[in-house]
Motif scaffolding. Structure first.
Motif, PDB file in Angstrom:
ATOM      1  N   CYS A 139       0.843  -1.201   0.000  1.00  0.00           N
ATOM      2  CA  CYS A 139       0.000   0.000   0.000  1.00  0.00           C
ATOM      3  C   CYS A 139       0.877   1.250   0.000  1.00  0.00           C
ATOM      4  O   CYS A 139       2.000   1.247   0.520  1.00  0.00           O
ATOM      5  CB  CYS A 139      -0.927   0.013   1.210  1.00  0.00           C
ATOM      6  SG  CYS A 139      -2.065  -1.398   1.258  1.00  0.00           S
ATOM      7  N   ASP A 140       0.346   2.326  -0.542  1.00  0.00           N
ATOM      8  CA  ASP A 140       1.113   3.572  -0.664  1.00  0.00           C
ATOM      9  C   ASP A 140       0.627   4.670   0.271  1.00  0.00           C
ATOM     10  O   ASP A 140       1.307   5.683   0.420  1.00  0.00           O
ATOM     11  CB  ASP A 140       1.042   4.095  -2.111  1.00  0.00           C
ATOM     12  CG  ASP A 140       1.663   3.113  -3.095  1.00  0.00           C
ATOM     13  OD1 ASP A 140       2.657   2.459  -2.713  1.00  0.00           O
ATOM     14  OD2 ASP A 140       1.153   2.996  -4.221  1.00  0.00           O
ATOM     15  N   PRO A 309       8.547   4.789   2.280  1.00  0.00           N
ATOM     16  CA  PRO A 309       9.107   5.681   1.243  1.00  0.00           C
ATOM     17  C   PRO A 309      10.023   6.795   1.729  1.00  0.00           C
ATOM     18  O   PRO A 309      10.857   7.271   0.970  1.00  0.00           O
ATOM     19  CB  PRO A 309       7.855   6.261   0.584  1.00  0.00           C
ATOM     20  CG  PRO A 309       6.784   6.145   1.609  1.00  0.00           C
ATOM     21  CD  PRO A 309       7.084   4.899   2.366  1.00  0.00           C
TER      22      PRO A 309
END
Length: 452
Positions: A139-140, A309
């Motif tokens: 998932c982002d 990230p």
């Protein structure tokens, strides 16, 4: 009849006072049901560690022995029998009732019937762990990543309960598989050595809420539950003086305000304590296996965090996991911080009384038992540490009635009430810490509070 009397007369006796002189490493005797045993050489091989035996050295320890050992352990005692009996051996009404209750639980098979809780917990942990990894790797969304960190904290809580259970009794089909479960749940998944946990936890159970013998109350310079710590007590567990220096005084003066933030980063201290033990010269059972498990944790955990990230999300992910798991650290302190404390070694002849004085239960509905891992029944667990958690709620009314019969405290508070009691205890000590007559002057504290 006459022969039996003659045999009884042939017994060799010593008094409790004479027994009490054999209370140190190199000369360690114990009494169980009035028979005296020399455990000097056995102490270092004792599966529960040497510390519990040293803490109770020179005493009758029948109740503690019953609490921590299955029936199969009795047959090994003859190897250590000195030939002496206690002349002034006496069993109190409280101990007699406790031993009868232990016998009743044994005959009903409660120590062997563990239910299906382990299977359910393992399945639940597996689902949560899969969800956490999926949230990070597939998932982002920023929020999803932070929620995944929170899930990891919840996983650590549930894993710790399994590790705790496996340390007190076999949750698996054999001791070998049980040790494997300990390494997996403790070292590999949480990064906290099961060897460190056993070392401190056994001492905690034996010396519950002794300020100088119980490591779970020794948190200087950050926390102090009693003003007795202001007199520079010597920790009998760590074999060092607990210095109430200017730094400790400063932090403790505000401990009721910093309590929750400290709990949020408490895991850092547990990681540090793990490394200090495993890299020390102290005898550590299964040291290599423990180190291997820790290496596994410090491989997968940093790799998982590195998959996020950016550094903002990485820091917040770790912080979220720590903050959720802090609920468990808070729970552990609620069970003891506001209870009665004392200075000195534990006494084997008032086992039941010490456990009732030093513990507080957390009152919660049965559907929340999974969240607290059975440790909301802290008194029940301390009295019968080998009792599987699925039985703790059942025996709670029996323990309550026994406490009432012997006029002993049975404290069961809601989670909110227990927090209030703990904060009140911490604030009381904090106010005393600001009294300059209690300790050396703290220039930093004086600058902020007197000249600020």
């Amino acid at each position: 009849m006459a022969a039996a009397a003659a045999a009884a007369d042939d017994k060799k006796y010593i008094t409790s006072e004479e027994l009490s002189k054999h209370n140190k490493s190199g000369d360690l005797w114990l009494s169980i049901q009035g028979k005296v045993y020399d455990v000097t050489d056995w102490a270092k091989q004792h599966p529960g560690g040497e510390v519990p035996l040293l803490n109770l050295g020179g005493q009758d320890v029948t109740d503690a022995f019953i609490a921590f050992h299955p029936g199969s352990a009795w047959k090994h005692l003859d190897n250590f029998f000195t030939g002496y009996h206690l002349r002034d051996f006496h069993v109190s009404d409280m101990s007699r009732d406790y031993r009868n209750l232990a016998t009743q639980f044994t005959r009903s098979g409660m120590f062997e019937k563990k239910g299906h809780g382990v299977i359910y917990s393992l399945c639940f942990i597996s689902v949560l762990l899969a969800a956490c990894f999926y949230g990070v790797l597939r998932c982002d969304g920023f929020l999803t990543h932070i929620l995944s960190g929170g899930l990891l904290g919840l996983i650590w809580m549930q894993v710790a309960y399994l590790g705790h259970d496996s340390g007190h009794y076999n949750i698996m089909i054999s001791p070998r598989f049980n040790k494997l479960a300990q390494i997996l749940t403790g070292n590999c998944l949480t990064g906290i050595s099961i060897a460190w946990w056993k070392w401190t936890h056994n001492a905690h159970h034996i010396a519950c809420n002794s300020l100088d013998y119980d490591p779970d109350l020794q948190h200087l310079p950050m926390l102090a539950v009693s003003t007795r710590f202001f007199t520079n007590l010597t920790s009998k567990f760590y074999n060092r003086k607990l210095e109430f220096d200017p730094i400790a005084r400063f932090f403790i003066s505000y401990q009721h305000l910093t309590y929750y933030p400290v709990m949020c980063v408490a895991r850092v201290n547990l990681y540090l304590q793990t490394f200090l033990l495993l890299l020390s010269n102290r005898r550590v059972p299964d040291r290599a296996l423990n180190i291997l498990g820790i290496m596994i944790f410090w491989t997968w955990f940093p790799l998982l965090v590195s998959c996020l990230p950016n550094w903002t999300e990485r820091v917040l992910f770790v912080l979220a996991s720590f903050c959720v798991c802090a609920i468990q650290h808070i729970q552990f302190t609620l069970n003891h911080f506001a209870a009665d404390v004392y200075v000195g070694p534990p006494k084997g002849n008032n086992w039941f009384e010490k456990q009732t004085a030093g513990t507080i239960d957390i009152d919660c509905p049965s559907w929340m038992d999974w969240f607290f891992g059975g440790l909301q029944f802290q008194l029940e667990h301390h009295l019968f540490p080998r009792l599987p958690r699925c039985h703790l709620r059942k025996v709670s009314p029996i323990i309550r009635d026994l406490c009432k019969k012997h006029n002993l405290p049975y404290r069961s508070l809601t989670f909110v009430e227990a927090n209030k009691w703990t904060l009140r205890t911490l604030r009381t000590a904090a106010v005393e810490a600001r009294d300059f007559s209690m300790a050396p002057r703290n220039l930093l504290w004086e600058a902020v509070n007197t000249h600020g």
